[in-house]
Design a protein around this motif. Structure first.
Motif, short mmCIF file in Angstrom:
data_model
loop_
_atom_site.label_atom_id
_atom_site.label_comp_id
_atom_site.label_asym_id
_atom_site.label_seq_id
_atom_site.Cartn_x
_atom_site.Cartn_y
_atom_site.Cartn_z
N LEU A 10 -4.70 -0.28 -24.31
CA LEU A 10 -5.55 -1.12 -23.63
C LEU A 10 -5.51 -2.51 -22.91
CD1 LEU A 10 -8.20 -0.97 -26.86
CD2 LEU A 10 -8.45 0.28 -24.72
N ALA A 11 -4.23 -3.14 -23.71
CA ALA A 11 -3.96 -4.40 -22.85
C ALA A 11 -3.23 -4.13 -21.41
CB ALA A 11 -2.81 -4.99 -23.57
N SER A 12 -2.70 -3.07 -21.32
CA SER A 12 -2.06 -2.60 -19.86
C SER A 12 -3.29 -2.09 -18.90
CB SER A 12 -1.05 -1.23 -20.11
OG SER A 12 0.10 -1.74 -20.82
N TRP A 13 -4.20 -1.37 -19.67
CA TRP A 13 -5.51 -0.90 -18.84
C TRP A 13 -6.25 -2.09 -18.38
CZ3 TRP A 13 -10.55 -1.74 -19.83
CH2 TRP A 13 -11.71 -0.99 -19.10
N SER A 14 -6.70 -3.08 -19.36
CA SER A 14 -7.52 -4.24 -18.94
C SER A 14 -6.79 -5.22 -17.78
CB SER A 14 -7.96 -4.78 -20.15
OG SER A 14 -6.78 -5.31 -20.82
N VAL A 15 -5.30 -5.46 -18.09
CA VAL A 15 -4.82 -6.42 -17.36
C VAL A 15 -4.67 -5.85 -15.91
CG1 VAL A 15 -2.48 -7.59 -16.77
CG2 VAL A 15 -3.64 -7.67 -19.20
N CYS A 16 -4.27 -4.45 -15.90
CA CYS A 16 -4.23 -3.77 -14.43
C CYS A 16 -5.42 -4.08 -13.60
CB CYS A 16 -4.06 -2.28 -14.59
SG CYS A 16 -3.71 -1.26 -13.15
N LEU A 17 -6.80 -3.94 -14.32
CA LEU A 17 -8.05 -4.20 -13.48
C LEU A 17 -8.07 -5.46 -13.21
CD1 LEU A 17 -10.31 -1.63 -15.36
CD2 LEU A 17 -9.42 -1.22 -13.04
N VAL B 161 6.81 5.58 -12.27
CA VAL B 161 5.75 5.12 -11.16
C VAL B 161 6.34 5.32 -9.84
CG1 VAL B 161 4.27 2.93 -10.18
CG2 VAL B 161 4.71 3.40 -12.70
N SER B 162 7.52 5.36 -9.56
CA SER B 162 8.02 5.90 -8.41
C SER B 162 8.03 7.33 -8.11
CB SER B 162 9.65 5.56 -8.42
OG SER B 162 9.88 4.04 -8.42
N ALA B 163 8.05 7.96 -9.10
CA ALA B 163 7.78 9.55 -9.19
C ALA B 163 6.27 9.81 -8.66
CB ALA B 163 8.02 10.28 -10.34
N LEU B 164 5.46 8.95 -8.92
CA LEU B 164 3.76 9.08 -8.84
C LEU B 164 3.41 8.08 -7.60
CD1 LEU B 164 2.54 9.41 -12.56
CD2 LEU B 164 3.14 11.43 -10.78
N GLY B 165 4.39 7.79 -6.77
CA GLY B 165 4.11 6.48 -6.04
C GLY B 165 3.02 7.09 -4.96
N GLU B 166 2.78 8.15 -4.57
CA GLU B 166 1.81 8.68 -3.56
C GLU B 166 0.37 8.38 -3.93
OE1 GLU B 166 2.56 12.48 -2.43
OE2 GLU B 166 4.41 12.42 -1.85
N TRP B 167 0.22 8.21 -5.32
CA TRP B 167 -1.23 8.34 -6.07
C TRP B 167 -1.16 6.77 -6.53
CZ3 TRP B 167 1.94 12.50 -6.76
CH2 TRP B 167 1.66 13.48 -6.28
N LEU B 168 -0.27 6.14 -6.84
CA LEU B 168 -0.37 4.84 -7.54
C LEU B 168 0.07 3.72 -6.81
CD1 LEU B 168 1.08 6.16 -11.19
CD2 LEU B 168 -1.43 6.00 -10.28
N CYS B 169 -0.44 2.64 -7.02
CA CYS B 169 0.01 1.27 -6.50
C CYS B 169 1.37 0.83 -7.38
CB CYS B 169 -1.02 0.28 -6.56
SG CYS B 169 -0.44 -1.51 -5.86
N PHE B 170 2.47 0.86 -6.85
CA PHE B 170 3.77 0.62 -7.53
C PHE B 170 3.49 -0.65 -8.41
CE2 PHE B 170 8.06 -0.77 -8.13
CZ PHE B 170 8.69 0.35 -8.89
N PRO B 171 3.25 -1.79 -7.77
CA PRO B 171 3.40 -3.22 -8.38
C PRO B 171 2.13 -3.15 -9.47
CG PRO B 171 2.64 -3.43 -6.12
CD PRO B 171 3.19 -2.05 -6.24
N ALA B 172 1.04 -2.91 -9.26
CA ALA B 172 -0.08 -3.04 -10.12
C ALA B 172 0.38 -2.29 -11.51
CB ALA B 172 -1.41 -2.41 -9.53
N VAL B 173 0.85 -0.90 -11.28
CA VAL B 173 1.06 -0.16 -12.57
C VAL B 173 2.25 -0.80 -13.23
CG1 VAL B 173 1.56 2.20 -13.30
CG2 VAL B 173 -0.12 1.82 -11.40
N THR B 174 3.24 -0.86 -12.56
CA THR B 174 4.55 -1.43 -13.35
C THR B 174 4.30 -2.63 -13.99
OG1 THR B 174 5.48 -2.47 -11.25
CG2 THR B 174 6.36 -0.04 -11.92
N LEU B 175 3.73 -3.48 -13.33
CA LEU B 175 3.64 -4.90 -14.06
C LEU B 175 2.59 -4.99 -15.19
CD1 LEU B 175 3.38 -7.09 -10.80
CD2 LEU B 175 5.46 -6.87 -12.31
N SER B 176 1.61 -3.88 -15.01
CA SER B 176 0.66 -3.79 -16.17
C SER B 176 1.34 -2.98 -17.38
CB SER B 176 -0.73 -3.09 -15.59
OG SER B 176 -1.36 -3.65 -14.73
N ALA B 177 2.01 -1.87 -16.86
CA ALA B 177 2.58 -1.30 -18.16
C ALA B 177 3.50 -2.15 -19.06
CB ALA B 177 3.26 0.22 -17.49
#
Length: 415
Positions: free
Chosen positions: A201-208, A257-273
């Motif tokens: 939940l912390a990763s989800w909320s901070v990502c948004l 996240v690099s493997a799913l980079g076509e669908w994800l924003c790399f900095p947002a997901v890695t920093l949130s996770a």
């Protein structure tokens, strides 16, 4: 020379007795067996009384007087050691539950004065040195207390209550020591599955809220947050893995996240996770220590926070580079600019914000009854930030005023 009566102040008799070689040889060090040696102590008092021509209201040689002397000396030593044990437990509790070190030293100094113990304290993260001085014998006993650093706001609040009750409300030291024992031996407030869910939940909320993520980015951050929480539980059980925890989580997040980079924003997901791993609270505490002129503790905390941030950043890039070299994929970590992400509407921030604050409360073990006020204080700060920064574009003064409002509301509520 007059032998002190049994109803005199204990602090007047014990230094006199302990400063004499005869009584030191009787009691031994470190006073292992009080009951077996107390008869010898009484004999020493009786012998000294006759040799020095001591005058007392009752003859020292009578059985009642000897029993009174025994109880007097034994009770004094036991109370003295009880007071010292209370100070040791208090130092351990405040260090372990996350009290700033300058507050820890102030509280320990104040409580030792109230208990009439001449002690000095030196603190560093994870370490407390307690030096107890004996003016009569010109000796000093040093106690080294080592304990892990952590943040447990509920148990820290309970510890503060014990300090206040012992210092101002008349609670006995024996009862305060027992309560500190109970606090230190308390189990976790939240079960492991709540802690695991909280990482997600912390990763989800901070990502948004903070990293301009989309709904897909936040969903990926939630899953990776659960994985990071699982590895955290594993690290708590496998001590050998603890030192590799932060690096392994950041490498894993960078690779996935690099493997799913076509669908994800790399900095947002890695920093949130990896947001729970980021040393923001440690860095803030270190800055407070430096502002309070506690240079040793502040420097250690700031240095540790910067090194941990470097390890996380290095791990993310290492995971990305590993994927790039293995699969000959484009390097997506070369641009960590959040402007390339597709954020949700800012109005969704008001949904993510209370979730983020509640998840932080759970991470640092705030009692659920205090969650509403934590959300109110943080909400007041966020409303000021929204007004000054988002609408009025006051990007310099806005964060300063927001932080002031948060501190003001928190201090008013705390008092």
């Amino acid at each position: 020379m007059r032998i002190p009566r049994a109803d005199t102040d204990l602090t007047r008799f014990l230094p006199y007795a302990l400063s004499t070689p005869g009584i030191q040889s009787v009691l031994g060090s470190p006073l292992q067996s009080y009951e077996n040696s107390i008869d010898n102590v009484a004999d020493w008092v009786n012998h000294k009384g006759h040799m020095m021509g001591a005058t007392t209201d009752h003859k020292v040689s009578t059985p009642d007087a000897l029993a009174e002397r025994r109880a007097h000396i034994l009770g004094g030593i036991q109370r003295l050691l009880q007071h010292q044990r209370f100070i040791f437990l208090l130092a351990q509790a405040m260090m372990q539950f996350g009290a700033p070190l300058h507050h820890l030293e102030d509280n320990l100094t104040r409580i030792s004065r109230q208990l009439r113990i001449a002690a000095t304290f030196t603190t560093m993260p994870g370490l407390v040195l307690v030096s107890i001085e004996d003016a009569a014998t010109f000796t000093t006993e040093t106690k080294i207390i080592r304990c892990p650093n952590g943040y447990d706001m509920h148990r820290l609040d309970l510890t503060d209550q014990v300090v206040r009750m012992v210092g101002k409300e008349g609670m006995s030291v024996e009862e305060g020591t027992q309560q500190l024992d109970d606090i230190l031996n308390m189990g976790p407030m939240f079960a492991w599955y709540w802690q695991l869910l909280d990482w997600g939940l912390a990763s989800w909320s901070v990502c948004l809220l903070a990293f301009h993520g989309s709904w897909i980015d936040s969903a990926a951050a939630f899953v990776l947050g659960l994985v990071a929480g699982s590895l955290n539980l594993l690290a708590s059980r496998l001590k050998g893995y603890t030192n590799l925890f932060e690096a392994s989580v950041s490498i894993l997040c960078g690779f996935v996240v690099s493997a799913l980079g076509e669908w994800l924003c790399f900095p947002a997901v890695t920093l949130s996770a990896t947001v729970v791993l980021l040393p923001g609270l440690v860095l803030t505490t270190g800055a407070i220590e430096l502002a309070a002129r506690n240079m040793h503790a502040g420097t250690i905390r700031v240095g540790y926070a910067l090194m941990l941030a470097f390890i996380i950043a290095f791990g993310i890039h290492l995971g990305n580079n590993a994927y790039v070299e293995i699969f000959s994929a484009p390097n997506r970590a070369s641009n960590m600019d959040l402007a390339v992400c597709a954020p949700v509407s800012m109005w969704w921030w008001w949904l993510a914000f209370p979730v983020s604050i509640s998840s932080i409360c759970l991470l640092i073990n705030v009692h659920p009854r205090n969650w509403p006020m934590c959300n109110v204080a943080a909400g007041a700060m966020f409303a000021v930030f929204w007004t000054l920064v988002i609408h009025l574009q006051l990007e310099t003064i806005g964060p300063v005023v927001s932080a002031f409002v948060l501190g003001l509301v928190g201090n008013v509520w705390g008092r």
